[in-house]
Motif scaffolding. Structure first.
Motif, short mmCIF file in Angstrom:
data_model
loop_
_atom_site.label_atom_id
_atom_site.label_comp_id
_atom_site.label_asym_id
_atom_site.label_seq_id
_atom_site.Cartn_x
_atom_site.Cartn_y
_atom_site.Cartn_z
N THR A 165 -22.60 38.21 -32.99
CA THR A 165 -22.60 38.74 -31.61
C THR A 165 -23.88 39.53 -31.36
OG1 THR A 165 -20.20 38.89 -31.56
CG2 THR A 165 -21.37 40.31 -30.03
N LYS A 166 -24.44 39.32 -30.18
CA LYS A 166 -25.62 40.07 -29.75
C LYS A 166 -25.24 40.85 -28.49
CE LYS A 166 -28.37 38.08 -32.83
NZ LYS A 166 -29.16 38.80 -33.85
N VAL A 167 -25.78 42.06 -28.38
CA VAL A 167 -25.43 42.90 -27.22
C VAL A 167 -26.69 43.36 -26.47
CG1 VAL A 167 -23.20 43.74 -28.07
CG2 VAL A 167 -25.29 44.93 -28.78
N PHE A 168 -26.49 43.85 -25.25
CA PHE A 168 -27.57 44.35 -24.38
C PHE A 168 -28.52 43.22 -23.97
CE2 PHE A 168 -26.97 48.52 -26.66
CZ PHE A 168 -26.92 49.38 -25.58
N ILE A 169 -28.04 42.00 -23.86
CA ILE A 169 -28.98 40.89 -23.68
C ILE A 169 -29.33 40.70 -22.19
CG2 ILE A 169 -29.47 38.47 -24.19
CD1 ILE A 169 -29.12 40.45 -26.67
N SER A 170 -30.58 41.05 -21.87
CA SER A 170 -31.07 40.93 -20.50
C SER A 170 -31.19 39.46 -20.10
CB SER A 170 -32.46 41.57 -20.38
OG SER A 170 -32.41 42.93 -20.68
N HIS A 171 -30.84 39.18 -18.86
CA HIS A 171 -31.02 37.86 -18.20
C HIS A 171 -30.11 36.76 -18.77
CE1 HIS A 171 -34.49 40.16 -17.06
NE2 HIS A 171 -35.00 40.06 -18.26
N ALA A 172 -29.20 37.10 -19.72
CA ALA A 172 -28.51 36.06 -20.49
C ALA A 172 -27.79 35.04 -19.61
CB ALA A 172 -27.53 36.70 -21.45
N ALA A 173 -27.12 35.51 -18.56
CA ALA A 173 -26.31 34.58 -17.77
C ALA A 173 -27.18 33.59 -16.98
CB ALA A 173 -25.41 35.36 -16.81
N TYR A 174 -28.49 33.88 -16.87
CA TYR A 174 -29.37 33.03 -16.06
C TYR A 174 -30.41 32.31 -16.92
CZ TYR A 174 -27.07 35.70 -12.54
OH TYR A 174 -26.08 36.26 -11.79
N ALA A 175 -30.34 32.53 -18.23
CA ALA A 175 -31.39 32.01 -19.11
C ALA A 175 -31.16 30.53 -19.45
CB ALA A 175 -31.45 32.83 -20.39
N GLY A 176 -32.28 29.82 -19.62
CA GLY A 176 -32.22 28.44 -20.10
C GLY A 176 -32.68 28.35 -21.54
N LEU A 177 -33.08 29.49 -22.10
CA LEU A 177 -33.54 29.52 -23.50
C LEU A 177 -33.15 30.86 -24.11
CD1 LEU A 177 -35.29 28.69 -25.97
CD2 LEU A 177 -37.27 29.62 -24.77
N PHE A 178 -32.50 30.79 -25.26
CA PHE A 178 -32.24 32.00 -26.05
C PHE A 178 -33.17 31.99 -27.26
CE2 PHE A 178 -27.41 32.62 -24.92
CZ PHE A 178 -27.78 33.16 -23.70
N PHE A 179 -33.96 33.06 -27.39
CA PHE A 179 -34.74 33.29 -28.60
C PHE A 179 -33.84 34.15 -29.49
CE2 PHE A 179 -37.60 36.28 -30.83
CZ PHE A 179 -38.51 35.43 -31.42
N VAL A 180 -33.29 33.53 -30.55
CA VAL A 180 -32.24 34.19 -31.33
C VAL A 180 -32.74 34.44 -32.75
CG1 VAL A 180 -29.84 34.01 -32.17
CG2 VAL A 180 -30.51 32.85 -30.05
N VAL A 181 -32.41 35.60 -33.30
CA VAL A 181 -32.67 35.79 -34.72
C VAL A 181 -31.34 35.92 -35.46
CG1 VAL A 181 -35.03 36.68 -34.76
CG2 VAL A 181 -33.15 38.23 -34.26
N ALA A 182 -31.27 35.25 -36.62
CA ALA A 182 -30.06 35.27 -37.45
C ALA A 182 -30.50 35.18 -38.90
CB ALA A 182 -29.17 34.08 -37.09
#
Ligand code: FAD
Length: 395
Positions: A165-182
């Motif tokens: 789970t990631k939190v505080f994610i700006s623009h998430a609902a409108y994004a077409g790309l997630f830059f994710v670290v895991a």
């Protein structure tokens, strides 16, 4: 009064900008004041993500200032990018944040570490605004200690399965790309961290509300990854090589956030001088009182000191210096604290009206404070600066 103040400090701000960079400042300022500023308070009241304002950016090349022209961007130099972030943030946190996440975190990282296929898939879409980006770094257990990441990437046939789970994610609902670290191996701490380019529409992703006291127009989100399969071709850099990707991205992220803070600090100053030149008490303008003048002077000093650090960092990047972590920490720390303190002082100059709904300045305080967390908290930057000074850390 407002234009007198702008004129008094403009020479300093623009002193060593090229004619082209000055033109960019003028153009973006004019655009931002005309097309964005008049709508920001309404979006905040309506708690509405300002998609229609963001849609105005691509025509001026403002969504791709760090994306190479070969991929549809408007990249010219890093200082110009900083000036753009500064001028957009002077009027709106959210619009400036869209540009900074897409360019510093996603765009720059893909340009630097991406395969040809990744560049072709994502960079033109980011530059044209067909795809907004979100950076999914922070977790419920903490955002500062990124090496202790709980989100895992488990090896599966042809790719990786992301859970966490990631939190505080700006623009998430409108994004077409997630830059994710895991992490591909939590025991390896930072050596297990891996960067992924993830399609937010992938099966297993849910985006939930993350209610905030401020920036209601940003719709910050909590993003859950429940066994999300990401193909090998969407790994950015090497598996386990996420920290070097993040390091360079964070240098640029800190640069753009610091530039945004300069814009906010400048705005607070302009609002204070404008008000101090009109409001009267005891038969004179409040700007004639020495205690008000002291606040104005301190605001100018903070803004210009921060701006000098930010532009120097931009010039170092333009000179080809790959990592400038110390300078990025200096710029981010000084600029974010300048923005918060200027907001406090500007509110004080406004008296009670500083916290009334009628004046913009009250809103700027929590927005500035939020910039003391994103891209590293003030404590983290003080720690890094001290470690460099003590020789405990090297660039
Ligand atoms: C408006 C807003 C937008 C954001 N957008 C995003 C986004 O789009 N994507 C994203 O991934 N994240 C985002 N964030 C999250 C932000 O990056 C984190 O809040 C930040 O990294 C700090 O993490 P934390 O809040 O978990 O605090 P913690 O890491 O839990 O820290 C809590 C406190 O302890 C201090 N601390 C921690 N370690 C040390 C240490 N070693 N020495 C001294 N003090 C220490 C911190 O400085 C802080 O004061 C956003 C945050 C805000 C407020």
């Amino acid at each position: 009064m407002l234009s007198a103040m702008v004129a008094a400090t403009a020479r300093m701000a623009d002193f060593d900008l090229s004619p082209e960079q000055r033109l960019v400042r003028e153009t973006v300022r004019d655009f931002a004041e005309r097309e964005i500023l008049p709508h920001v308070e309404r979006c905040e009241r309506e708690e509405r993500y300002p998609l229609e304002l963001i849609a105005k950016l691509p025509a001026l090349g403002l969504l791709g200032p760090m994306i190479p022209a070969a991929y549809g961007g408007s990249f010219s130099d890093v200082v110009t990018y900083g000036v753009i972030c500064e001028e957009l943030a002077r009027v709106d946190w959210v619009v400036a944040s869209v540009v900074s996440v897409a360019n510093s975190l996603a765009g720059s990282s893909i340009s630097k570490h991406g395969t040809d296929a990744q560049k072709e898939r994502w960079l033109p879409a980011l530059a044209k605004g067909e795809c907004l980006a979100s950076a999914c770094l922070t977790e419920p257990g903490g955002g500062t200690d990124l090496a202790n990441m709980q989100t895992t990437a488990e090896r599966v046939d042809g790719g990786w399965k992301l859970s966490g789970t990631k939190v505080f994610i700006s623009h998430a609902a409108y994004a077409g790309l997630f830059f994710v670290v895991a992490s591909v191996d939590r025991a390896k701490r930072h050596k297990g961290v891996t960067a992924f380019l993830v399609d937010p529409a992938s099966e297993g992703i849910t985006i939930g509300a993350f209610p905030m006291r401020t920036l209601k127009r940003d719709n910050l989100a909590e993003v859950h990854f429940d066994g999300v399969v990401v193909p090998d071709e969407n790994v950015l850099g090497e598996p386990g090589g996420g920290f070097p990707v993040l390091g360079a991205a964070l240098d640029m992220g800190r640069y753009s956030v610091a530039a945004r803070c300069v814009g906010q600090a400048q705005r607070c100053l302009e609002l204070a001088t404008g008000y101090a030149g009109e409001r009267e008490a005891f038969g004179q303008k409040i700007g004639e009182f020495q205690m008000i003048q002291q606040k104005i002077a301190d605001m100018v000093v903070r803004t210009e000191s921060a701006r000098a650090l930010v532009y120097r960092l931009g010039r170092m990047k333009d000179a080809g210096i790959g990592r400038a972590s110390l300078e990025a920490s200096l710029a981010k720390l000084v600029a974010s604290e300048a923005a918060t303190q200027n907001a406090l002082d500007s509110i004080q100059v406004h008296g009670g009206y500083g916290v009334s709904g009628e004046y913009e300045v009250g809103r700027l305080l929590l927005e500035a404070k939020a910039l003391e967390f994103g891209e590293g908290t003030s404590e983290l930057h003080r720690k890094l600066i001290a470690e460099y000074a003590l020789g405990l850390r090297k660039q």
